[in-house]
Write an enzyme that holds these catalytic residues in place. Structure first.
Site, PDB file in Angstrom:
ATOM      1  N   GLY A   1      49.617 -50.261 -18.019  1.00  0.00           N
ATOM      2  CA  GLY A   1      49.964 -49.126 -17.585  1.00  0.00           C
ATOM      3  C   GLY A   1      49.972 -48.332 -16.020  1.00  0.00           C
ATOM      4  O   GLY A   1      50.172 -47.260 -15.680  1.00  0.00           O
ATOM      5  N   LYS A   2      49.521 -49.274 -15.558  1.00  0.00           N
ATOM      6  CA  LYS A   2      49.493 -48.995 -13.980  1.00  0.00           C
ATOM      7  C   LYS A   2      50.466 -49.427 -13.037  1.00  0.00           C
ATOM      8  O   LYS A   2      51.532 -50.055 -13.391  1.00  0.00           O
ATOM      9  CB  LYS A   2      48.100 -49.700 -13.434  1.00  0.00           C
ATOM     10  CG  LYS A   2      46.713 -49.354 -14.057  1.00  0.00           C
ATOM     11  CD  LYS A   2      46.731 -47.981 -14.149  1.00  0.00           C
ATOM     12  CE  LYS A   2      45.195 -47.466 -14.728  1.00  0.00           C
ATOM     13  NZ  LYS A   2      45.023 -47.634 -15.982  1.00  0.00           N
ATOM     14  N   VAL A   3      50.174 -49.174 -11.749  1.00  0.00           N
ATOM     15  CA  VAL A   3      51.339 -49.224 -10.544  1.00  0.00           C
ATOM     16  C   VAL A   3      51.941 -50.780 -10.630  1.00  0.00           C
ATOM     17  O   VAL A   3      52.854 -51.094 -10.679  1.00  0.00           O
ATOM     18  CB  VAL A   3      50.925 -48.859  -9.190  1.00  0.00           C
ATOM     19  CG1 VAL A   3      51.894 -48.919  -8.440  1.00  0.00           C
ATOM     20  CG2 VAL A   3      50.535 -47.157  -9.296  1.00  0.00           C
TER      21      VAL A   3
ATOM     22  N   GLY B   1      53.944 -50.246 -14.134  1.00  0.00           N
ATOM     23  CA  GLY B   1      54.334 -51.331 -13.489  1.00  0.00           C
ATOM     24  C   GLY B   1      55.312 -52.241 -14.686  1.00  0.00           C
ATOM     25  O   GLY B   1      56.042 -53.052 -14.305  1.00  0.00           O
TER      26      GLY B   1
END
Length: 209
Positions: free
Chosen positions: A186-188, A3
């Site tokens: 580091g995620k969506v 993201g």
């Protein structure tokens, strides 16, 4: 794509609005200076709606989400929790942190939990199964769910890396008894740090609260 790679003016403006409303990041309290905006609660409501779950509870991280979910499910020290070899270390950390014993099984060609190995690993001490949907790819729930149901073992999805994925006619995450999510950089989608628990089980939700 993480993201943080898509952070632009819209996201920056949304962050600035929080400070315009008093700068309160907490889910509750500070009523006198938050201008009646409960952004964490708003996020929970919208997230539950998007996933298709009855309940959503924001927590501090994906790791915390797994830990709180395990506690809500009644996991006790010495209980065995089956998860998979290909995962992020937080999955196993959370299991150990509540005093349970991680049982690691191999993966199949989806890079997720191998259903055949799952069934072979089940014992009378197995109290939960945690498939990890890695890198946006779903584990084979058509095989895993029947095994969990046959043995009467609840399923906790670690969906920290697969927000937005679909499974058949639903969003991935509503098929399990309880599901966990992460919003780190580091995620969506990202909130700087943070996590979420979703479930349709009112008992689990109330204990997690």
């Amino acid at each position: 794509m993480p993201g943080f790679e898509l952070v632009g003016k819209e996201e920056r403006d949304a962050v600035n609005e929080i400070f315009d409303d008093g700068g309160i990041l907490f889910a509750h309290g500070f009523d006198g200076i938050r201008n009646n905006r409960y952004r964490v609660r708003e996020f929970e409501k919208e997230f539950a709606k998007y996933i298709g779950a009855k309940y959503a509870l924001a927590v501090t991280s994906g790791t915390a989400a797994i830990k709180v979910a395990l506690i809500a499910m009644g996991i006790k020290p010495g209980d065995e929790i089956i998860t998979q070899a290909f995962t992020f270390v937080a999955t196993v950390e959370a299991i150990i942190d509540v005093g349970a014993i991680p049982v690691i099984v191999n993966i199949d060609d989806t890079l997720n939990m191998d259903a055949q190995e799952l069934e072979m690993a089940i014992t009378n001490k197995t109290k939960a199964i945690i498939p990890v949907h890695m890198l946006g790819v779903a584990a084979d729930l058509n095989k895993i769910l029947p095994i969990a149901k046959k043995h009467g073992i609840p399923l906790l999805d670690d969906n920290c890396e697969a927000l937005g994925a679909d499974w058949e006619d639903s969003k991935l995450g509503v098929q399990s008894d309880i599901c966990t999510w992460s919003f780190d950089s580091g995620k969506v989608i990202i909130t700087g740090e943070g996590g979420m628990i979703t479930t349709n089980n009112e008992k689990y939700y109330k204990i997690a609260m």
